[in-house]
Design a protein around this motif. Sequence first.
Motif, PDB file in Angstrom:
ATOM      1  N   ARG A  13       0.808  -1.215   0.000  1.00 17.90           N
ATOM      2  CA  ARG A  13       0.000   0.000   0.000  1.00 17.90           C
ATOM      3  C   ARG A  13       0.835   1.256   0.000  1.00 17.90           C
ATOM      4  O   ARG A  13       0.341   2.319  -0.368  1.00 17.90           O
ATOM      5  N   PHE A  14       2.076   1.168   0.480  1.00 16.34           N
ATOM      6  CA  PHE A  14       2.832   2.411   0.589  1.00 16.34           C
ATOM      7  C   PHE A  14       4.292   2.298   0.163  1.00 16.34           C
ATOM      8  O   PHE A  14       4.962   3.302   0.047  1.00 16.34           O
ATOM      9  N   ARG A  65       1.013   4.133  -5.144  1.00 16.84           N
ATOM     10  CA  ARG A  65       1.001   3.845  -3.703  1.00 16.84           C
ATOM     11  C   ARG A  65       0.443   5.011  -2.901  1.00 16.84           C
ATOM     12  O   ARG A  65       0.968   5.389  -1.861  1.00 16.84           O
ATOM     13  N   GLU A  66      -0.638   5.599  -3.395  1.00 11.32           N
ATOM     14  CA  GLU A  66      -1.342   6.615  -2.617  1.00 11.32           C
ATOM     15  C   GLU A  66      -2.832   6.300  -2.659  1.00 11.32           C
ATOM     16  O   GLU A  66      -3.264   5.456  -3.444  1.00 11.32           O
ATOM     17  N   ASP A  67      -3.607   6.993  -1.837  1.00  9.79           N
ATOM     18  CA  ASP A  67      -5.047   6.687  -1.803  1.00  9.79           C
ATOM     19  C   ASP A  67      -5.843   7.974  -1.621  1.00  9.79           C
ATOM     20  O   ASP A  67      -5.353   9.054  -1.918  1.00  9.79           O
ATOM     21  N   HIS A  68      -7.067   7.854  -1.128  1.00  7.62           N
ATOM     22  CA  HIS A  68      -7.954   9.009  -1.035  1.00  7.62           C
ATOM     23  C   HIS A  68      -7.374  10.131  -0.195  1.00  7.62           C
ATOM     24  O   HIS A  68      -7.746  11.288  -0.372  1.00  7.62           O
ATOM     25  N   VAL A  73      -0.323   8.509  -9.668  1.00 10.29           N
ATOM     26  CA  VAL A  73       0.476   8.570  -8.447  1.00 10.29           C
ATOM     27  C   VAL A  73       0.456   7.180  -7.829  1.00 10.29           C
ATOM     28  O   VAL A  73      -0.609   6.655  -7.512  1.00 10.29           O
ATOM     29  N   ILE A 102      -4.476  11.622  -0.199  1.00 14.33           N
ATOM     30  CA  ILE A 102      -3.841  12.633  -1.048  1.00 14.33           C
ATOM     31  C   ILE A 102      -4.761  13.025  -2.196  1.00 14.33           C
ATOM     32  O   ILE A 102      -4.870  14.196  -2.560  1.00 14.33           O
TER      33      ILE A 102
END
Lengths: 316, 119
Positions: free
Chosen positions: B9-10, B37-40, B35, B42
Amino acid sequence: MEGTSYQRFPKIKIRVVKDDYMEFELRETDASIANALRRVMIAEVPTIAIDLVEIEVNSSVLNDEFIAHRLGLIPLISERAMAMRFSRDCDACDGDGQCEFCSVEFHLRAKCINDQTLEVASKDLISSDHTVIPVDYPDSATGEENKGIIIVKLRRGQELMLRAIARKGIGKDHAKWSPAATVTFMYEPEIYINEELMETLTLDQKKEFVDSCPTKVFAIDPLTDQVVVNDAEAYTYDEEVLKKAEAMGKPGLVEIHAKEDSFIFKVESTGAIKASQLVFNAIQVLKQKLDAVRLSADTVEADEQFGELGAHMRGG
Amino acid sequence: MNAPDRYERFVVPEGVSKVSYERDTKIINAASFTVEREDHTIGNILRMQLHRDDNVLFAGYKLPHPLKYKILLRIHTTSQSSPMQAYNQAIDDLDKELDHLKNEFETELARHTGKMMEY
């Protein structure tokens, strides 16, 4: 066009600060920032937790992996966490995670020798770094000494001996690294009572109206027999009062709006980090994430060159 | 069995760049940023900040699949600006806003504890 900034200027007002609980108001910013702060507090603020357990002797009733799992969930005081490195990024120890820069070592030895049940608790964990120790919850209710979190109970003859290594991590990886117990935010409600319509109600009707709300948002002032707002923030945005007003034949009796840029945060920490420190670290981590997502200078340059070419090709 | 590891995930793997973009071939001043390995966390703040920019005609993000950890951010601008400029501007503005928030928080905390000590 350079030079114009679309920045917002948020305001904070703190209501309550305790060691593990904090309540504050955040104004003049967007819901996305409030939500991002909440998500980062739960999942991306780093802490330290036991990650590797070597068991030498275990004759207790719980099996090895059960005890290792319980050890991982014990909250450790993580003031050092922001300054530590992740084990995978550590160059001092080729990443196996046993050096002083990226890990903390614990050991535990317990053997029950008498007929009384021995409770092995988090207080029995001996740390190699005195600043990283299991969180101590002062139990003021009973007044007697708090034993800490019980890991396992031993009978006569049973023994437990192990070595554990704690590392830095984030909640996204495993919940044991999450420093937050609960983080909530709500929109601040704005309640407006239509006094003219309220005058047309009898005292009984007013009482019915006040009671129709599941939480004590309204109350009847004993001196003037008027309906007043008792606690605006107890409103949970169920619309029971609005439905009751319509049922009584008086729609528009009260108007309730949620202020779109005003949030009330309640932050509870597990004790690994102080609640105020948790919010501060969350802002720092969010800034770091934004920095990681910037476009590098050479991609912007390449784009400008391509931009010229593209313009040529399109006949511009 | 098919679930990816949690660290996916990161942790950005070797050889994969964190941010990449593709210009839209059919529309000028439009680009899609990927982008990794980012989620909601950012995605949403970038999108909301881009909406505040007057030169941005369209800004939206999505997670193409919940088990593939990346976001797709699409930006259309007027000819006064470019998607890259808008993106960088949004990040700069958010950075300044968080700086301001941090300072406000520090002063408010100092003021609050100072007031508590008086009692």
